[in-house]
Design a protein around this motif. Sequence first.
Motif, PDB file in Angstrom:
ATOM      1  N   ALA A  66       0.869  -1.177   0.000  1.00 35.30           N
ATOM      2  CA  ALA A  66       0.000   0.000   0.000  1.00 35.30           C
ATOM      3  C   ALA A  66       0.904   1.226   0.000  1.00 35.30           C
ATOM      4  O   ALA A  66       1.314   1.713   1.053  1.00 35.30           O
ATOM      5  N   VAL A  67       1.237   1.662  -1.197  1.00 35.66           N
ATOM      6  CA  VAL A  67       2.195   2.746  -1.370  1.00 35.66           C
ATOM      7  C   VAL A  67       1.438   3.988  -1.837  1.00 35.66           C
ATOM      8  O   VAL A  67       0.543   3.888  -2.682  1.00 35.66           O
ATOM      9  N   SER A 130       4.460  -1.358  -8.889  1.00 35.80           N
ATOM     10  CA  SER A 130       3.940  -2.713  -9.054  1.00 35.80           C
ATOM     11  C   SER A 130       5.070  -3.743  -9.203  1.00 35.80           C
ATOM     12  O   SER A 130       5.086  -4.768  -8.530  1.00 35.80           O
ATOM     13  N   ASP A 156      -2.875  -8.020  -4.454  1.00 30.28           N
ATOM     14  CA  ASP A 156      -3.076  -6.589  -4.697  1.00 30.28           C
ATOM     15  C   ASP A 156      -3.885  -6.027  -3.528  1.00 30.28           C
ATOM     16  O   ASP A 156      -4.698  -6.747  -2.929  1.00 30.28           O
ATOM     17  N   VAL A 157      -3.746  -4.748  -3.290  1.00 31.64           N
ATOM     18  CA  VAL A 157      -4.511  -4.135  -2.191  1.00 31.64           C
ATOM     19  C   VAL A 157      -5.879  -3.629  -2.648  1.00 31.64           C
ATOM     20  O   VAL A 157      -6.779  -3.444  -1.821  1.00 31.64           O
ATOM     21  N   HIS A 211      -3.784 -14.011 -13.057  1.00 30.54           N
ATOM     22  CA  HIS A 211      -3.891 -12.659 -12.535  1.00 30.54           C
ATOM     23  C   HIS A 211      -2.865 -12.460 -11.422  1.00 30.54           C
ATOM     24  O   HIS A 211      -2.857 -13.229 -10.445  1.00 30.54           O
ATOM     25  N   TRP A 245       2.206  -6.176 -19.353  1.00 33.39           N
ATOM     26  CA  TRP A 245       1.523  -6.052 -18.064  1.00 33.39           C
ATOM     27  C   TRP A 245       2.497  -6.199 -16.893  1.00 33.39           C
ATOM     28  O   TRP A 245       2.171  -6.743 -15.853  1.00 33.39           O
ATOM     29  N   GLU A 248       2.972  -8.856 -14.013  1.00 33.55           N
ATOM     30  CA  GLU A 248       2.024  -9.917 -14.391  1.00 33.55           C
ATOM     31  C   GLU A 248       2.508 -10.714 -15.610  1.00 33.55           C
ATOM     32  O   GLU A 248       2.294 -11.922 -15.690  1.00 33.55           O
TER      33      GLU A 248
HETATM   34  C1  2GW Z   1      -0.777   1.483  -9.461  1.00 34.87           C
HETATM   35  C2  2GW Z   1      -1.209   1.982 -10.685  1.00 34.87           C
HETATM   36  C3  2GW Z   1      -1.484   3.328 -10.840  1.00 34.87           C
HETATM   37  C4  2GW Z   1      -1.325   4.167  -9.760  1.00 34.87           C
HETATM   38  C5  2GW Z   1      -0.900   3.665  -8.564  1.00 34.87           C
HETATM   39  C6  2GW Z   1      -0.604   2.330  -8.407  1.00 34.87           C
HETATM   40  C7  2GW Z   1      -0.184   1.811  -7.121  1.00 34.87           C
HETATM   41  C8  2GW Z   1      -0.092   0.437  -6.915  1.00 34.87           C
HETATM   42  C9  2GW Z   1       0.065   2.668  -6.016  1.00 34.87           C
HETATM   43  O1  2GW Z   1      -0.004   3.924  -6.076  1.00 34.87           O
HETATM   44  N1  2GW Z   1       0.358   2.131  -4.797  1.00 34.87           N
HETATM   45  C10 2GW Z   1       0.442   0.802  -4.623  1.00 34.87           C
HETATM   46  O2  2GW Z   1       0.686   0.343  -3.492  1.00 34.87           O
HETATM   47  N2  2GW Z   1       0.261  -0.051  -5.686  1.00 34.87           N
HETATM   48  C11 2GW Z   1       0.384  -1.506  -5.461  1.00 34.87           C
HETATM   49  O3  2GW Z   1       0.577  -2.189  -6.677  1.00 34.87           O
HETATM   50  C12 2GW Z   1      -0.908  -2.043  -4.847  1.00 34.87           C
HETATM   51  O4  2GW Z   1      -0.639  -3.145  -4.004  1.00 34.87           O
HETATM   52  C13 2GW Z   1      -1.667  -2.486  -6.075  1.00 34.87           C
HETATM   53  O5  2GW Z   1      -2.692  -3.402  -5.799  1.00 34.87           O
HETATM   54  C14 2GW Z   1      -0.514  -3.068  -6.901  1.00 34.87           C
HETATM   55  C15 2GW Z   1      -0.799  -3.196  -8.407  1.00 34.87           C
HETATM   56  O6  2GW Z   1      -1.344  -2.004  -8.899  1.00 34.87           O
HETATM   57  P1  2GW Z   1      -2.880  -1.969  -9.367  1.00 34.87           P
HETATM   58  O7  2GW Z   1      -3.670  -2.782  -8.400  1.00 34.87           O
HETATM   59  O8  2GW Z   1      -3.330  -0.566  -9.550  1.00 34.87           O
HETATM   60  O9  2GW Z   1      -2.792  -2.637 -10.753  1.00 34.87           O
HETATM   61  P2  2GW Z   1      -3.922  -3.544 -11.512  1.00 34.87           P
HETATM   62  O10 2GW Z   1      -5.120  -3.736 -10.625  1.00 34.87           O
HETATM   63  O11 2GW Z   1      -4.162  -2.943 -12.844  1.00 34.87           O
HETATM   64  O12 2GW Z   1      -3.157  -4.850 -11.554  1.00 34.87           O
HETATM   65  C16 2GW Z   1      -2.726  -5.849 -12.420  1.00 34.87           C
HETATM   66  O13 2GW Z   1      -1.608  -5.446 -13.204  1.00 34.87           O
HETATM   67  C17 2GW Z   1      -0.479  -4.971 -12.451  1.00 34.87           C
HETATM   68  C18 2GW Z   1       0.630  -4.662 -13.433  1.00 34.87           C
HETATM   69  O14 2GW Z   1       0.247  -3.643 -14.307  1.00 34.87           O
HETATM   70  C19 2GW Z   1      -0.019  -6.010 -11.443  1.00 34.87           C
HETATM   71  O15 2GW Z   1       0.503  -7.130 -12.096  1.00 34.87           O
HETATM   72  C20 2GW Z   1      -1.180  -6.426 -10.569  1.00 34.87           C
HETATM   73  O16 2GW Z   1      -0.779  -7.463  -9.683  1.00 34.87           O
HETATM   74  C21 2GW Z   1      -2.329  -6.937 -11.437  1.00 34.87           C
HETATM   75  O17 2GW Z   1      -3.431  -7.248 -10.621  1.00 34.87           O
END
Ligand code: 2GW
Length: 297
Positions: A66-67, A130, A156-157, A211, A245, A248
């Motif tokens: 959780a950043v 990420s 993911d959070v 995923h 991705w 991922e």
């Molecule tokens: C991520 C994208 C845009 C802006 C902020 C962030 C972000 C992510 C952040 O500001 N702070 C943070 O703690 N994160 C962490 O990275 C958090 O745990 C989050 O769940 C994780 C992945 O980012 P997320 O959830 O926004 O990306 P998704 O839901 O599009 O995730 C899929 O694709 C990602 C790669 O692009 C990862 O592989 C992820 O595991 C996938 O579910």
Amino acid sequence: IGTCPTAIMPLLRDNFTGVLHHWARPEVLTCTSWGAPIIWDGTFDPHVAQKEARRRNLTIGLTVFAVGRYLEKYLEHFLVSAEQHFMVGQNVVYYVFTDRLEAVPYVALGQGRLLRVKPVQRERRWQDVSMARMPTLHEALGGQLGQEADFVFCLDVDQYFTGNFGPEVLADLVAQLHAWHYRWPRWLLPYERDKRSAAALSLSEGDFYYHAAVFGGSVAALLKLTAHCATGQQLDRKRGIEALWHDESHLNKFFWLNKPTKLLSPEFCWTEEISWRREIHHPRLLWAPKEYTLVRN
Ligand code: 2GW
Ligand code: MN
């Protein structure tokens, strides 16, 4: 979507799921070609898993990052819902990785459960936030986390639990079927296709699209997984490229080379953006709504 060949059904049992009740879900694929169970609601007995985990006095780690602004937006709901549904009755250790230690919400924890907060740097690009999870997890698995946990789930959070997510999900190497892609033909899956990338898969490669929001397994298996992904990401960076991705893509490459020993049906990481589907009986984890304009800048 086919059914499991009868001949290999007897292979499909493990200490956590017991015998898999394939017949309970004849409309979905309940095993892979390499004999790993794909667990769907109704195919396993959660009490078998609970008893086995208690018998072995297991400790299960749950890691989450959780950043920046993702902390106040998602972390509290994630943790509160985990207290209600994640490995209830087992020993659990949460690892929250954050750049804002003081902002971690207070959440009352059940017996046998504890939460550790670990500092991480804030990366400038969200793609790096990420991807940085892989080397950070690798280090943690090689240290305290690896010592205190038997199995670890890395999530993911931006999601929350809505149903029982118990020891039936445990296995040496666990992968999550992606809700958007589990019905797609393999050539259409969004793998990295650029051959220069360490994450590349050709059109004839890949089993499923997994995923990265949920993966898990034993400490040993996850050490290998995180090392593979961290190294691949670094190699790409040196070449000035980045996989489609991000982490991922590298995770999907790893699971192509190292077959997961258990797959979770999309019920274990579902999104309400997908309209009703008859095979989704009981979503256990739901994606939280994203507000891109709020968090993606
Ligand atoms: C991520 C994208 C845009 C802006 C902020 C962030 C972000 C992510 C952040 O500001 N702070 C943070 O703690 N994160 C962490 O990275 C958090 O745990 C989050 O769940 C994780 C992945 O980012 P997320 O959830 O926004 O990306 P998704 O839901 O599009 O995730 C899929 O694709 C990602 C790669 O692009 C990862 O592989 C992820 O595991 C996938 O579910
Ligand atoms: Mn996410």
